[in-house]
Motif scaffolding. Sequence first.
Motif, mmCIF file in Angstrom:
data_model
loop_
_atom_site.group_PDB
_atom_site.id
_atom_site.type_symbol
_atom_site.label_atom_id
_atom_site.label_comp_id
_atom_site.label_asym_id
_atom_site.label_seq_id
_atom_site.Cartn_x
_atom_site.Cartn_y
_atom_site.Cartn_z
ATOM 1 N N LEU A 72 -9.774 84.893 -72.011
ATOM 2 C CA LEU A 72 -8.686 84.367 -71.190
ATOM 3 C C LEU A 72 -8.004 83.225 -71.921
ATOM 4 O O LEU A 72 -8.651 82.451 -72.630
ATOM 5 C CB LEU A 72 -9.241 83.856 -69.855
ATOM 6 N N GLY A 73 -6.687 83.106 -71.724
ATOM 7 C CA GLY A 73 -5.948 82.009 -72.335
ATOM 8 C C GLY A 73 -5.145 81.281 -71.266
ATOM 9 O O GLY A 73 -4.595 81.899 -70.352
ATOM 10 N N TRP A 74 -5.082 79.951 -71.418
ATOM 11 C CA TRP A 74 -4.329 79.141 -70.438
ATOM 12 C C TRP A 74 -2.853 79.188 -70.796
ATOM 13 O O TRP A 74 -2.478 78.971 -71.958
ATOM 14 C CB TRP A 74 -4.861 77.708 -70.482
ATOM 15 N N VAL A 75 -2.011 79.467 -69.813
ATOM 16 C CA VAL A 75 -0.568 79.481 -70.053
ATOM 17 C C VAL A 75 0.167 78.719 -68.946
ATOM 18 O O VAL A 75 -0.371 78.509 -67.849
ATOM 19 C CB VAL A 75 0.006 80.928 -70.140
ATOM 20 N N SER A 76 1.371 78.301 -69.275
ATOM 21 C CA SER A 76 2.226 77.613 -68.317
ATOM 22 C C SER A 76 3.634 78.166 -68.461
ATOM 23 O O SER A 76 4.103 78.419 -69.572
ATOM 24 C CB SER A 76 2.219 76.112 -68.633
ATOM 25 N N ASP A 77 4.292 78.376 -67.321
ATOM 26 C CA ASP A 77 5.718 78.731 -67.323
ATOM 27 C C ASP A 77 6.300 78.315 -65.981
ATOM 28 O O ASP A 77 5.630 77.604 -65.209
ATOM 29 C CB ASP A 77 5.927 80.233 -67.638
ATOM 30 N N ARG A 78 7.513 78.752 -65.691
ATOM 31 C CA ARG A 78 8.168 78.331 -64.453
ATOM 32 C C ARG A 78 7.364 78.735 -63.213
ATOM 33 O O ARG A 78 7.476 78.113 -62.163
ATOM 34 C CB ARG A 78 9.583 78.955 -64.352
ATOM 35 N N ARG A 79 6.523 79.774 -63.362
ATOM 36 C CA ARG A 79 5.746 80.249 -62.206
ATOM 37 C C ARG A 79 4.489 79.438 -61.967
ATOM 38 O O ARG A 79 3.834 79.582 -60.941
ATOM 39 C CB ARG A 79 5.385 81.724 -62.399
ATOM 40 N N GLY A 80 4.078 78.623 -62.930
ATOM 41 C CA GLY A 80 2.885 77.802 -62.731
ATOM 42 C C GLY A 80 1.920 77.859 -63.904
ATOM 43 O O GLY A 80 2.264 78.387 -64.962
ATOM 44 N N TYR A 81 0.750 77.286 -63.685
ATOM 45 C CA TYR A 81 -0.329 77.291 -64.679
ATOM 46 C C TYR A 81 -1.304 78.392 -64.301
ATOM 47 O O TYR A 81 -1.628 78.560 -63.125
ATOM 48 C CB TYR A 81 -1.115 75.974 -64.635
ATOM 49 N N ARG A 82 -1.820 79.109 -65.289
ATOM 50 C CA ARG A 82 -2.831 80.118 -64.981
ATOM 51 C C ARG A 82 -3.497 80.609 -66.261
ATOM 52 O O ARG A 82 -3.060 80.271 -67.369
ATOM 53 C CB ARG A 82 -2.218 81.304 -64.233
ATOM 54 N N TYR A 83 -4.514 81.422 -66.099
ATOM 55 C CA TYR A 83 -5.173 82.075 -67.230
ATOM 56 C C TYR A 83 -4.742 83.525 -67.287
ATOM 57 O O TYR A 83 -4.622 84.179 -66.236
ATOM 58 C CB TYR A 83 -6.696 82.001 -67.070
ATOM 59 N N THR A 84 -4.479 84.016 -68.510
ATOM 60 C CA THR A 84 -4.090 85.416 -68.665
ATOM 61 C C THR A 84 -4.951 86.066 -69.753
ATOM 62 O O THR A 84 -5.338 85.408 -70.720
ATOM 63 C CB THR A 84 -2.609 85.548 -69.106
ATOM 64 N N PRO A 85 -5.237 87.359 -69.603
ATOM 65 C CA PRO A 85 -5.994 88.062 -70.657
ATOM 66 C C PRO A 85 -5.116 88.416 -71.856
ATOM 67 O O PRO A 85 -5.637 88.695 -72.942
ATOM 68 C CB PRO A 85 -6.507 89.322 -69.958
ATOM 69 N N LEU A 86 -3.792 88.423 -71.666
ATOM 70 C CA LEU A 86 -2.881 88.795 -72.752
ATOM 71 C C LEU A 86 -2.030 87.595 -73.159
ATOM 72 O O LEU A 86 -1.626 86.791 -72.312
ATOM 73 C CB LEU A 86 -1.944 89.926 -72.311
#
Length: 219
Positions: A72-86
């Motif tokens: 999992l990788g931590w990402v941030s964008d206009r939709r919020g902070y979250r973890y994504t597998p891609l």
Amino acid sequence: MKQSELDLFTTSERHQAIWIGKSSAVLPLFALAEVETLLPALRQIIRAAPLRHMITPGGQQMSVALSNCGDLGWVSDRRGYRYTPLDPLSNQPWPALPEVLLELAARAAEAAGFAPFTPDACLINCYVPGNRLSLHQDRDERDYSHPIVSVSLGLPAIFQFGGHQRSDRAQRVSLSHGDVVVWGGEDRLRFHGVLPLKPGEHPRLGQRRINLTLRKAGP
Ligand code: SIN
Ligand code: FE2
């Protein structure tokens, strides 16, 4: 200190934990022996998943450049902070967490009283002089019973370790190349940040600081 004098110390004495909270410790130079294995692995990760400046939910570009490795990788964008597998840049899985880092994180967690620890996410933050990270809590993970293991490489920085309220006074902790910080348990949600990086030239990493934050983010 001469090497012969260093040899008189056991590994645990050399890495004597400095407690900065009930369940939080700095492990000075704990990662130093692994750096030469770690750097080529990091270079390969960053080739596959380049460092990038993400956008905060508020629309600001982060000054720190980041990437990830692990399931999992931590990402941030206009939709919020979250973890994504891609990786959203490539739509490919993030590069695998290298064995050397998994093993280092487990040993550091154990040294601070958190065993076993098997991270599934490693955030790679790259700071250049002037970059800072404002006080925040790490709260995007599923289960706060797992600790956070943070490895510092390159230029030295001042880490701020606050309390459970943003307004609580924060301790200032100097972190150098090879230092590891572990926090968890009752300290897991303490606010923390990094003061603006001072200019400098690190013999191994140049005008940069790299921080690796290892967490168990998923189930
Ligand atoms: C973080 O809180 O994500 C990074 C902390 C650091 O760079 O030391
Ligand atoms: Fe953090």
